[in-house]
Every structure is written in C-alpha cells, then in structure tokens.
Scaffold this active site. Structure first.
Site, PDB file in Angstrom:
ATOM      1  N   THR A 171       3.591 -22.035 -10.281  1.00 54.50           N
ATOM      2  CA  THR A 171       3.785 -23.274  -9.896  1.00 54.50           C
ATOM      3  C   THR A 171       2.549 -23.791  -9.150  1.00 54.50           C
ATOM      4  O   THR A 171       2.023 -25.001  -9.392  1.00 54.50           O
ATOM      5  CB  THR A 171       5.049 -23.492  -8.701  1.00 54.50           C
ATOM      6  OG1 THR A 171       6.060 -22.960  -9.492  1.00 54.50           O
ATOM      7  CG2 THR A 171       5.564 -24.854  -8.370  1.00 54.50           C
ATOM      8  N   VAL A 172       2.069 -22.892  -8.320  1.00 54.26           N
ATOM      9  CA  VAL A 172       0.868 -23.368  -7.518  1.00 54.26           C
ATOM     10  C   VAL A 172      -0.149 -23.437  -8.197  1.00 54.26           C
ATOM     11  O   VAL A 172      -1.229 -24.420  -8.165  1.00 54.26           O
ATOM     12  CB  VAL A 172       0.765 -22.527  -6.102  1.00 54.26           C
ATOM     13  CG1 VAL A 172      -0.328 -23.027  -5.461  1.00 54.26           C
ATOM     14  CG2 VAL A 172       2.086 -22.786  -5.068  1.00 54.26           C
ATOM     15  N   GLY A 219       3.186 -26.333   3.516  1.00 54.90           N
ATOM     16  CA  GLY A 219       3.021 -26.446   2.203  1.00 54.90           C
ATOM     17  C   GLY A 219       1.734 -27.542   1.953  1.00 54.90           C
ATOM     18  O   GLY A 219       0.633 -27.074   2.203  1.00 54.90           O
ATOM     19  N   GLY A 245      11.158 -25.874  -7.684  1.00 55.80           N
ATOM     20  CA  GLY A 245       9.822 -25.155  -7.442  1.00 55.80           C
ATOM     21  C   GLY A 245       9.540 -25.058  -5.793  1.00 55.80           C
ATOM     22  O   GLY A 245       8.832 -24.801  -5.262  1.00 55.80           O
ATOM     23  N   GLU A 291      11.208 -19.351  -2.546  1.00 53.94           N
ATOM     24  CA  GLU A 291      10.258 -18.185  -2.925  1.00 53.94           C
ATOM     25  C   GLU A 291      10.757 -17.247  -4.107  1.00 53.94           C
ATOM     26  O   GLU A 291      11.871 -17.873  -4.383  1.00 53.94           O
ATOM     27  CB  GLU A 291      10.285 -17.231  -1.765  1.00 53.94           C
ATOM     28  CG  GLU A 291       9.635 -17.823  -0.529  1.00 53.94           C
ATOM     29  CD  GLU A 291       8.061 -18.065  -0.611  1.00 53.94           C
ATOM     30  OE1 GLU A 291       7.454 -17.408  -1.024  1.00 53.94           O
ATOM     31  OE2 GLU A 291       7.924 -19.338  -0.546  1.00 53.94           O
ATOM     32  N   ASP A 305      10.685 -16.529   5.699  1.00 54.48           N
ATOM     33  CA  ASP A 305       9.358 -17.286   5.211  1.00 54.48           C
ATOM     34  C   ASP A 305       9.200 -18.081   6.514  1.00 54.48           C
ATOM     35  O   ASP A 305       7.987 -18.220   7.009  1.00 54.48           O
ATOM     36  CB  ASP A 305      10.076 -18.138   4.171  1.00 54.48           C
ATOM     37  CG  ASP A 305       8.861 -19.048   3.707  1.00 54.48           C
ATOM     38  OD1 ASP A 305       7.898 -18.785   2.947  1.00 54.48           O
ATOM     39  OD2 ASP A 305       8.984 -20.317   3.991  1.00 54.48           O
ATOM     40  N   LYS A 345       5.417 -18.130   8.538  1.00 56.90           N
ATOM     41  CA  LYS A 345       4.747 -19.141   8.777  1.00 56.90           C
ATOM     42  C   LYS A 345       4.422 -19.290  10.378  1.00 56.90           C
ATOM     43  O   LYS A 345       3.523 -19.632  11.012  1.00 56.90           O
ATOM     44  CB  LYS A 345       5.108 -20.329   8.303  1.00 56.90           C
ATOM     45  CG  LYS A 345       5.264 -20.383   6.466  1.00 56.90           C
ATOM     46  CD  LYS A 345       6.337 -21.313   6.336  1.00 56.90           C
ATOM     47  CE  LYS A 345       6.380 -21.503   4.800  1.00 56.90           C
ATOM     48  NZ  LYS A 345       7.360 -22.307   4.085  1.00 56.90           N
TER      49      LYS A 345
HETATM   50  N1  HSE Z   1       9.476 -21.308   0.073  1.00 55.13           N
HETATM   51  C1  HSE Z   1       8.558 -22.049   0.772  1.00 55.13           C
HETATM   52  C2  HSE Z   1       9.526 -23.222   1.398  1.00 55.13           C
HETATM   53  C3  HSE Z   1       7.567 -22.626  -0.006  1.00 55.13           C
HETATM   54  O1  HSE Z   1      10.730 -23.495   1.023  1.00 55.13           O
HETATM   55  O2  HSE Z   1       8.972 -23.815   2.373  1.00 55.13           O
HETATM   56  C4  HSE Z   1       6.580 -23.041   0.585  1.00 55.13           C
HETATM   57  O3  HSE Z   1       5.972 -22.241   1.537  1.00 55.13           O
END
Ligand code: HSE
Length: 368
Positions: A10-11, A116, A169, A172, A183, A187
């Site tokens: 995706t990225v 993001g 998308g 993870e 996640d 962060k």
């Molecule tokens: N899976 C992560 C989210 C993707 O939903 O924020 C972006 O870091």
C-alpha cells in the site's frame, strides 16, 4: 537523489507514484519478490541495492521487524540515508538505529511511522530543540478510530468494521496490533523517545485496546453524551514517564470526539509554547507515502541525521502518581473508581481473571 525502494504494498506503491512527480528524486531500483513491471530496475536481492553506490536513499516499505532491521542497519552502515514508515522496527531498535545514522553521517527519518500523513514526529523534533515537552496525548491509530467512530455512527458490528478498515488499507498486516493497542503504543514510544530524549521500553507501558468495546458500551456512552476513543498518552515525571494506552471517554463536544474515520489527533504540551495539536489522516497509502516523500525531500535538502541529536538515556514507566477517574465494566455492570493509573491497571488485570471480556476506560474529565 536516487532511491532504492523496498516493498510495493500500500505505502510502497503510493510512494512510487508520488515520486514520479518529483524532479529531484528518482527511484532507481525496486526490491520486490515478484515482477511489478514498473518504470525502474527490479531486484529480488537486497544486495543489488546495498552495493549500488549510486543509490543515496533506501526507502523501507516492507514492514515487520525482520528482515527490515537487517536492511535498514546495513544501509546505514553503507552510508545510505534511510526513510521508513515502519514503527515496529524503529521502536524495537531505536537507540541502535539512531546511533548508526549519526556514526555514519547519514539520515534516518520515520515521520510516517507515527501519525500517518501528519508531520507529528518532525514537529516533536522541532519543538524538542527549543522547548521542554512535558506531555503527549492523542489518537494515534487510524484503524481503531475508524472502528470506534463507525460503531458510534452506524451501530455496526465490530468485526464487519475491522474488515472494512482492512479493505481501506488502514490496518497492519496483523490487525491484532491495531485493535489491542500495540500499534498506538509503538507510536507513543517513538514520540516519547524523541520528545523526552529517552529510550522507553514498549512492554513497560500498560496497554488496553478496543477489542472488548461492545455495541452496548457505545450505547451506554452515547446516553451520557460520551464517545469512545483509543488514547495513547505520556507525561514526563522527572526521570520517569507516566504512560498508558487505553480506551477513553470524551464528551461529544471535544475535538477528540469529533475526530472520525481513520483520522488522528495528537497534542504535545511544552513549558513555553503550551499546547500544540496536529490532526489529519493517520493511515492509508497516500497520506503515509506523502510523509515518506517529505522525509526524502528533507534529506535531499540537508536534514540532520535524526530529528533530535541529543543523547538518549533509558526511561522507566511510573504510573503511580496522580489520581484519575476510571470506568470498569465487568459482567455487564459499570463501576467508577478514582485511583492512580498503576492501581487501575493492576485492578483491571485482576478483574480480567474473573471476566475475560471486562473493560477499563479512562474518564479524563473526572465525570460520572
Ligand atoms: N495500522 C495503522 C493505523 C497504520 O491504523 O493507524 C498507520 O500507522
């Protein structure tokens, strides 16, 4: 500058398209397991990128810890700049990778790893250079924010919404990382390391995700004018950090409650400049890839090796101070308690042993 791009998910795919519009950046080689028929060289062996002296920047977009760690560390040793959106690997090897970048006189940028498409980490780096950051708080996971806001708006089922978030998308590769809060916790660790010049251990931070939030919990909150959000927060306490990730209830009128879909909203508090908030798309190919692109453009413009070049010392987690308000739900019954975060999470662990579906939430305004 010439780029070696690792991965075409995706990225990687969105970044490839964005790069085609840039005159100062060229993707020379794409590392991919299967042919992609793109307008650059394709390689299945990372050595083709590592040993190519004309490649200046390695963009890592494969995710996961291995072999991402090996690729990133060997690229830095080979004096190539590295840009990544991979919070898992930077979080796990933060101290080592930041040091490697500095020792080799190259840059390591990972703005897309937290927030993001929001310039959150780069802004933390900017503020940390001129002020003392005392706290961080916000919505840092797009998948769970999408699920919670759609549960609130549509009374839809959790599992259907998780599938939707995956299709869009946001999620993870393993959505457990999203829904269990890991996640958001990664962060938070990246943000804290940068904001407080330290090294925080991911596993030391209490973390509760949203997988136990039910339609009944959402309805219960709505009747009281409250909205569920997954919040990651950290506060500087001398050499320690108060930190946790936990579902949190906000009054409907607050900016957090009105942050919907995959958006993130995250704030820093600093001694002289006060509060600064950042919001925008927290997940998805285009937003994430634009932060990867910004990092590459900053490197081309002569950015420093990392966002902060100050030395990092280990930081411990201490949630034992400051009484807060908590909501517990077990066997369908809601109770409110006033206690420290350390006591609340210990009590919650005990509650989970009798009711594995039990839930804890933070009530930041001391209400109910
Ligand atoms: N899976 C992560 C989210 C993707 O939903 O924020 C972006 O870091």
């Amino acid at each position: 500058m010439q780029i070696g791009l690792l991965g075409y998910g995706t990225v990687g795919k969105a970044f490839f398209a964005l790069c085609e519009e840039q005159s100062s950046l060229t993707i020379k080689t794409l590392l991919t397991r299967r042919p992609r028929n793109v307008d650059c060289a394709e390689a299945s062996d990372f050595a083709d990128i590592l040993n190519d002296p004309s490649i200046d920047i390695v963009v890592e977009a494969i995710g996961g810890i291995h072999p991402a760690y090996e690729y990133i560390s060997s690229a830095l040793r080979a004096k190539k700049h590295v840009v990544t959106a991979n919070k898992a690997v930077v979080c796990a090897y933060y101290g080592e990778l930041v040091r490697l970048a500095a020792e080799n006189g190259v840059c390591l940028r990972c703005t897309a790893a937290a927030g993001g498409g929001i310039p959150w980490l780069s802004s933390l780096g900017r503020v940390a250079r001129m002020d003392r950051i005392t706290a961080l708080e916000g919505i840092l996971n797009g998948t769970t924010n999408y699920i919670l806001s759609e549960m609130t708006a549509r009374y839809a089922e959790y599992n259907d919404l998780l599938r939707e978030a995956q299709q869009l998308g946001y999620a993870e590769a393993d959505p457990t990382d999203d829904v269990e809060g890991y996640d958001a916790r990664r962060k938070l660790v990246l943000s804290v390391n940068l904001a407080f010049d330290g090294l925080l251990n991911e596993q030391d931070i209490p973390c509760v995700g949203i997988s136990r939030v039910t339609a009944g919990d959402v309805a219960w909150a709505r009747e009281r004018g409250l909205v569920w959000k997954l919040i990651a927060c950290a506060e500087r306490k001398g050499d320690a950090v108060g930190a946790f990730v936990c579902p949190t209830l906000f009054p409907v009128t607050t900016p957090e409650s009105q942050t919907n879909g995959s958006a993130n909203l995250v704030s820093l508090y600093a001694e002289r400049i006060g509060k600064q908030s950042f919001s925008g798309a927290g997940a998805g190919g285009w937003p994430t890839a634009s932060n990867v692109l910004t990092d590459c453009l900053e490197i081309a413009g002569g950015a420093p090796s990392f966002y902060s070049d100050r030395p990092a010392a280990p930081l411990s987690v201490d949630n034992g101070e400051g009484v807060k308000t908590w909501l517990f739900r077990s066997y369908g019954r809601y109770t409110v308690r006033e206690e420290t975060a350390a006591d609340a999470f210990e009590a919650y662990r005990a509650v989970l042993e009798v009711d594995p579906r039990a839930l804890i939430a933070h009530l930041p305004y001391g209400m109910l």
